[in-house]
Design a protein around this motif. Structure first.
Motif, PDB file in Angstrom:
ATOM      1  N   SER A 484       0.812  -1.215   0.000  1.00 52.80           N
ATOM      2  CA  SER A 484       0.000   0.000   0.000  1.00 52.80           C
ATOM      3  C   SER A 484       0.847   1.268   0.000  1.00 52.80           C
ATOM      4  N   GLN A 485       2.140   1.128   0.294  1.00 53.59           N
ATOM      5  CA  GLN A 485       3.006   2.310   0.371  1.00 53.59           C
ATOM      6  C   GLN A 485       4.453   1.881   0.189  1.00 53.59           C
ATOM      7  N   ILE A 486       5.239   2.692  -0.464  1.00 55.72           N
ATOM      8  CA  ILE A 486       6.681   2.473  -0.587  1.00 55.72           C
ATOM      9  C   ILE A 486       7.396   3.718  -0.086  1.00 55.72           C
ATOM     10  N   ASN A 487       8.308   3.529   0.851  1.00 57.34           N
ATOM     11  CA  ASN A 487       9.145   4.626   1.340  1.00 57.34           C
ATOM     12  C   ASN A 487      10.532   4.483   0.744  1.00 57.34           C
ATOM     13  N   ILE A 488      10.999   5.545   0.127  1.00 56.14           N
ATOM     14  CA  ILE A 488      12.341   5.550  -0.470  1.00 56.14           C
ATOM     15  C   ILE A 488      13.271   6.250   0.512  1.00 56.14           C
ATOM     16  N   HIS A 489      14.109   5.474   1.155  1.00 52.97           N
ATOM     17  CA  HIS A 489      15.012   6.000   2.174  1.00 52.97           C
ATOM     18  C   HIS A 489      16.335   6.409   1.520  1.00 52.97           C
ATOM     19  N   GLY A 490      16.506   7.701   1.307  1.00 54.00           N
ATOM     20  CA  GLY A 490      17.773   8.210   0.801  1.00 54.00           C
ATOM     21  C   GLY A 490      18.690   8.595   1.940  1.00 54.00           C
ATOM     22  N   TYR A 491      19.800   9.192   1.620  1.00 54.60           N
ATOM     23  CA  TYR A 491      20.754   9.590   2.656  1.00 54.60           C
ATOM     24  C   TYR A 491      20.334  10.875   3.355  1.00 54.60           C
ATOM     25  N   GLU A 492      19.510  11.668   2.690  1.00 53.24           N
ATOM     26  CA  GLU A 492      19.124  12.948   3.265  1.00 53.24           C
ATOM     27  C   GLU A 492      17.669  12.974   3.732  1.00 53.24           C
ATOM     28  N   ASP A 493      16.789  12.199   3.063  1.00 53.89           N
ATOM     29  CA  ASP A 493      15.380  12.278   3.409  1.00 53.89           C
ATOM     30  C   ASP A 493      14.680  10.978   3.024  1.00 53.89           C
ATOM     31  N   VAL A 494      13.376  10.951   3.273  1.00 53.10           N
ATOM     32  CA  VAL A 494      12.532   9.801   2.930  1.00 53.10           C
ATOM     33  C   VAL A 494      11.387  10.295   2.052  1.00 53.10           C
ATOM     34  N   LYS A 495      11.199   9.661   0.896  1.00 51.22           N
ATOM     35  CA  LYS A 495      10.093   9.998  -0.001  1.00 51.22           C
ATOM     36  C   LYS A 495       9.059   8.883   0.069  1.00 51.22           C
ATOM     37  N   GLU A 496       7.797   9.273   0.104  1.00 49.41           N
ATOM     38  CA  GLU A 496       6.704   8.321   0.248  1.00 49.41           C
ATOM     39  C   GLU A 496       5.919   8.223  -1.050  1.00 49.41           C
ATOM     40  N   VAL A 497       5.602   6.990  -1.441  1.00 48.71           N
ATOM     41  CA  VAL A 497       4.853   6.734  -2.673  1.00 48.71           C
ATOM     42  C   VAL A 497       3.569   6.010  -2.308  1.00 48.71           C
ATOM     43  N   TYR A 498       2.411   6.571  -2.744  1.00 48.71           N
ATOM     44  CA  TYR A 498       1.112   5.982  -2.463  1.00 48.71           C
ATOM     45  C   TYR A 498       0.355   5.585  -3.728  1.00 48.71           C
ATOM     46  N   ASP A 499       0.813   6.057  -4.872  1.00 51.09           N
ATOM     47  CA  ASP A 499       0.125   5.764  -6.121  1.00 51.09           C
ATOM     48  C   ASP A 499       0.235   4.270  -6.444  1.00 51.09           C
ATOM     49  N   ASP A 500      -0.900   3.590  -6.591  1.00 52.49           N
ATOM     50  CA  ASP A 500      -0.919   2.136  -6.785  1.00 52.49           C
ATOM     51  C   ASP A 500      -0.169   1.718  -8.046  1.00 52.49           C
ATOM     52  N   GLN A 501      -0.338   2.482  -9.125  1.00 49.88           N
ATOM     53  CA  GLN A 501       0.324   2.127 -10.380  1.00 49.88           C
ATOM     54  C   GLN A 501       1.834   2.245 -10.250  1.00 49.88           C
ATOM     55  N   LEU A 502       2.293   3.322  -9.627  1.00 52.12           N
ATOM     56  CA  LEU A 502       3.729   3.509  -9.448  1.00 52.12           C
ATOM     57  C   LEU A 502       4.294   2.473  -8.478  1.00 52.12           C
ATOM     58  N   ILE A 503       3.527   2.137  -7.463  1.00 55.73           N
ATOM     59  CA  ILE A 503       3.960   1.101  -6.508  1.00 55.73           C
ATOM     60  C   ILE A 503       4.172  -0.220  -7.229  1.00 55.73           C
ATOM     61  N   ILE A 535       5.479  -1.454   2.333  1.00 48.91           N
ATOM     62  CA  ILE A 535       4.596  -1.518   3.501  1.00 48.91           C
ATOM     63  C   ILE A 535       3.245  -2.111   3.118  1.00 48.91           C
ATOM     64  N   ASN A 536       2.846  -3.125   3.876  1.00 48.16           N
ATOM     65  CA  ASN A 536       1.504  -3.690   3.773  1.00 48.16           C
ATOM     66  C   ASN A 536       0.729  -3.192   4.987  1.00 48.16           C
ATOM     67  N   SER A 537      -0.044  -2.133   4.818  1.00 48.16           N
ATOM     68  CA  SER A 537      -0.722  -1.490   5.944  1.00 48.16           C
ATOM     69  C   SER A 537      -1.763  -2.398   6.581  1.00 48.16           C
ATOM     70  N   ARG A 538      -2.447  -3.195   5.779  1.00 49.59           N
ATOM     71  CA  ARG A 538      -3.526  -4.029   6.308  1.00 49.59           C
ATOM     72  C   ARG A 538      -2.988  -5.057   7.301  1.00 49.59           C
ATOM     73  N   GLU A 539      -1.841  -5.662   6.985  1.00 48.31           N
ATOM     74  CA  GLU A 539      -1.260  -6.673   7.852  1.00 48.31           C
ATOM     75  C   GLU A 539      -0.124  -6.122   8.715  1.00 48.31           C
ATOM     76  N   GLN A 540       0.105  -4.799   8.613  1.00 48.72           N
ATOM     77  CA  GLN A 540       1.153  -4.150   9.400  1.00 48.72           C
ATOM     78  C   GLN A 540       2.509  -4.831   9.205  1.00 48.72           C
ATOM     79  N   LYS A 541       2.862  -5.043   7.942  1.00 47.89           N
ATOM     80  CA  LYS A 541       4.141  -5.677   7.627  1.00 47.89           C
ATOM     81  C   LYS A 541       5.009  -4.706   6.843  1.00 47.89           C
ATOM     82  N   HIS A 542       6.308  -4.729   7.151  1.00 52.89           N
ATOM     83  CA  HIS A 542       7.275  -3.851   6.491  1.00 52.89           C
ATOM     84  C   HIS A 542       8.418  -4.706   5.936  1.00 52.89           C
TER      85      HIS A 542
END
Length: 662
Positions: A484-503, A535-542
């Motif tokens: 349901s979500q992808i977090n991109i952890h860079g060296y300076e910040d974290v970008k969050e992706v919620y778009d289903d197609q992009l995920i 991240i699988n929000s429904r099952e709380q798995k990372h």
């Protein structure tokens, strides 16, 4: 005669409650404080806040659980000691034996007294909880089902601990010994299994019992098992086992009491035939404990392990003799110790020399149905619901052949001998094998490999096979993978992706890159690198995957989506690099930007592009055995991006020259 017998029963019951009734009163008051009163306070707290469900609990064991466990462990033991205290005092034992009562009836009467002291307070508290449930709006806190569950579990465990304490009291003649041995033997099954496992891990190369063995072993101790059942869902099978054990223990206690000599009062052990068994058991436990202690403290050196066995056995034998003889003058009983230690060391030598063929046993390929192999790439250890039968396994015959070939090499290799001092490198692995054989059995092994690079010819074909990759990151290849979500952890910040197609696109790109990754890419150090978090929000798995520069499909997709900022560390992203040799305090590097100038001089600090580039290139060659710490600072001089360690051979000359010039 019949009326006289009845009179004695009545008076003894009255006397028993007079002398031991305080146990029941104390138990009732304690339960009243930690359960009904606590629930009432939770209720009034919610009423004042005008809220509901704030203090909802899953079961009644969550209410002051620590205090409930303490009562569960202490009250049955105290009741078992004090209600049968007469056995341990010579005058009382003689008096009770002279009464016109059958010994079995006397046992039942005393047993009943102790039981009532526990059951009555428990029953009254249950009634209070039921009344509160009926008269107050506490249904959001607990239900009738919670009450029945709490009563059942507490009653069953309490009954077993009580009857077990009574059995130990019958076998001993001193109340203090009864108390000590009750707790020791309630812990003994789990303790002895754990000690055997720890010692075998030190003596046998490749010894492995599987995941979560500590939790499985804990189930063999009623005390440790009670802690687990307070936290987990109830197992009626386990409760049924405890009920059966309680009945068996009661029968044994009664039988032993009927043949126990009255003269056993004040003796450490009431039955002489138990003395050699007790002596052997204490000596064995202390021997294993000594071997485990000195082995773990001294890097598993075999000499220290053998010394630990000898020292532990000596201490255990002396303590057992002192307890049995009730004196410290037991040093002349040395012949028995020599006989014991001689037999024990013969058994230990058969293990050390592997006369049983454990270390070299590798199953034939045609005997293997499937195999699980893990090198720590995916953390199965943290799955609470893990069952070995549910593990992802390799069934491809060619990949299985790679596994058995590697296993044979590891079993024979000097590199994987029992590691006395493990030096971890970026390519060091703890590798586990679990074979599921055609005959339904399992074969498990585990090895520490100091360097997979040194065994490249065996690791490379396995690491690059699809079967191996798919079980290391099995979640990525699930047919119905939910992200349901992808977090991109860079060296300076974290970008969050919620778009289903992009995920979905990022997931597929990562899957392709991972399946085509080479041995060098997979074996490359990824310490403190950029990563993707699925991240699988429904099952709380990372789930986490390292983001490697060589993952072309993923990197191109992130770049086209403008999500690639700071995911690959370039020299342009750095403002300065700091280096120090022999860093003892890891916090020092975080404090570096605010240090006084004279303290900063103890570091090599550079802002030059060429020097920073050379030091940055060492990041992928980090070596945990090194002594030089390198810190990379980002967009401002106060932001530490990452640190890593390298060896003296890797560090550039310009850094060494700086410190030589000081």
């Amino acid at each position: 005669m019949q009326s006289k017998t009845s009179y004695f029963k009545k008076e003894l019951l009255k006397q028993g409650f007079k002398s031991s009734g305080w146990i029941g009163i104390a138990y009732f008051l304690a339960l009243l404080l930690i359960l009904p009163l606590q629930i009432f306070m939770m209720y009034t707290e919610d009423s004042l806040d005008n809220s509901r469900n704030y203090n909802h609990i899953d079961h009644l064991f969550e209410v002051n659980s620590e205090f409930q466990l303490v009562l569960l462990f202490i009250i049955p033991v105290i009741a078992g000691i004090f209600t049968f205290r007469f056995m341990q005092v010579k005058g009382s034992a003689d008096f009770m034996a002279s009464l016109p009562l059958k010994r079995g009836n006397l046992f039942n009467q005393q047993f009943l007294i102790g039981y009532i002291l526990m059951v009555v307070p428990l029953s009254v508290i249950t009634i209070i909880l039921l009344v509160m449930q009926g008269m107050m709006d506490v249904g959001y806190i607990y239900s009738y089902a919670d009450i029945s569950k709490w009563l059942l579990i507490t009653f069953v465990y309490q009954s077993f601990i009580y009857v077990f304490t009574v059995l130990i009291g019958v076998l001993t003649g001193i109340s203090a010994v009864q108390a000590g041995l009750s707790y020791i033997f309630l812990l003994f099954p789990a303790g002895i299994i754990a000690l055997v496992i720890i010692n075998l891990e030190m003596l046998l190369k490749g010894f492995y019992v599987g995941f979560f063995w500590e939790e499985e072993v804990a189930k063999y101790s009623p005390l440790l098992d009670a802690i687990q059942i307070y936290e987990d869902d109830i197992s009626y099978l386990r409760l049924g086992v405890y009920i059966v054990l309680t009945i068996i223990t009661y029968v044994l206690a009664k039988l032993f009491y009927q043949i126990r000599y009255v003269e056993s009062a004040s003796q450490a052990l009431a039955f002489p035939k138990l003395k050699p068994i007790f002596k052997f058991g204490v000596t064995l436990c202390f021997m294993l404990l000594g071997g485990a202690y000195f082995g773990l403290m001294q890097s598993k050196l075999i000499g220290w392990i053998l010394f630990g066995y000898l020292f532990g056995a000596f201490i255990g034998y002396l303590l057992a003799e002192m307890l049995i003889q009730k004196t410290w003058r037991v040093f002349h009983y040395w012949k028995g110790f020599l006989a014991y230690i001689g037999v024990s060391f013969i058994v230990i030598l058969t293990v050390i020399l592997d006369l049983y063929g454990y270390e070299g046993r590798v199953p034939e390929a045609d005997q293997i149905e499937s195999v699980f192999i893990n090198n720590g790439g995916y953390s199965y250890y943290y799955r609470e619901d893990l069952e070995e039968s549910d593990l992802p396994t390799i069934t491809d015959r060619e990949t299985i052949r790679y596994v058995t070939t590697l296993h044979e090499v590891l079993a024979d290799s000097d590199q994987t001998e029992l590691q006395r001092r493990r030096i971890f490198k970026p390519d060091s692995v703890n590798i586990q094998f679990i074979y599921f054989l055609e005959n339904g059995q399992k074969l498990k092994r585990k090895y520490f490999v100091p360097s997979t690079e040194s065994m490249r010819e065996y690791f490379q074909p396995l690491y690059e096979s699809e079967g191996y990759k798919e079980i290391q990151e099995s979640w990525l290849f699930e047919e119905e993978l939910e992200v349901s979500q992808i977090n991109i952890h860079g060296y300076e910040d974290v970008k969050e992706v919620y778009d289903d197609q992009l995920i979905e696109q990022i997931t597929e790109a990562m899957k392709k890159d991972y399946l085509t990754a080479s041995f060098d890419e997979l074996n490359k150090n990824t310490y403190r690198s950029a990563s993707l978090e699925f991240i699988n929000s429904r099952e709380q798995k990372h789930y986490h995957m390292p983001l490697k520069p060589s993952y072309q499909n993923t990197m191109e997709l992130l770049e086209s989506s403008e999500l690639d900022d700071h995911v690959i560390l370039e020299v342009e992203d750095l403002t300065r690099v700091a280096v120090k040799q022999g860093l003892n305090n890891r916090n020092e590097i975080y404090e570096l930007p605010t240090m006084p100038k004279e303290q900063q001089d103890n570091w090599f600090i550079t802002e030059g592009q060429e020097e920073m580039k050379q030091l940055l290139e060492l990041k992928d060659k980090a070596d945990y055995s090194g002594e030089w710490t390198i810190g990379l600072f980002g967009s401002n001089k106060h932001r530490l991006l990452t640190t890593f360690i390298v060896t003296d051979e890797q560090i550039p000359d310009f850094v060494k020259q700086y410190f030589e010039g000081q």
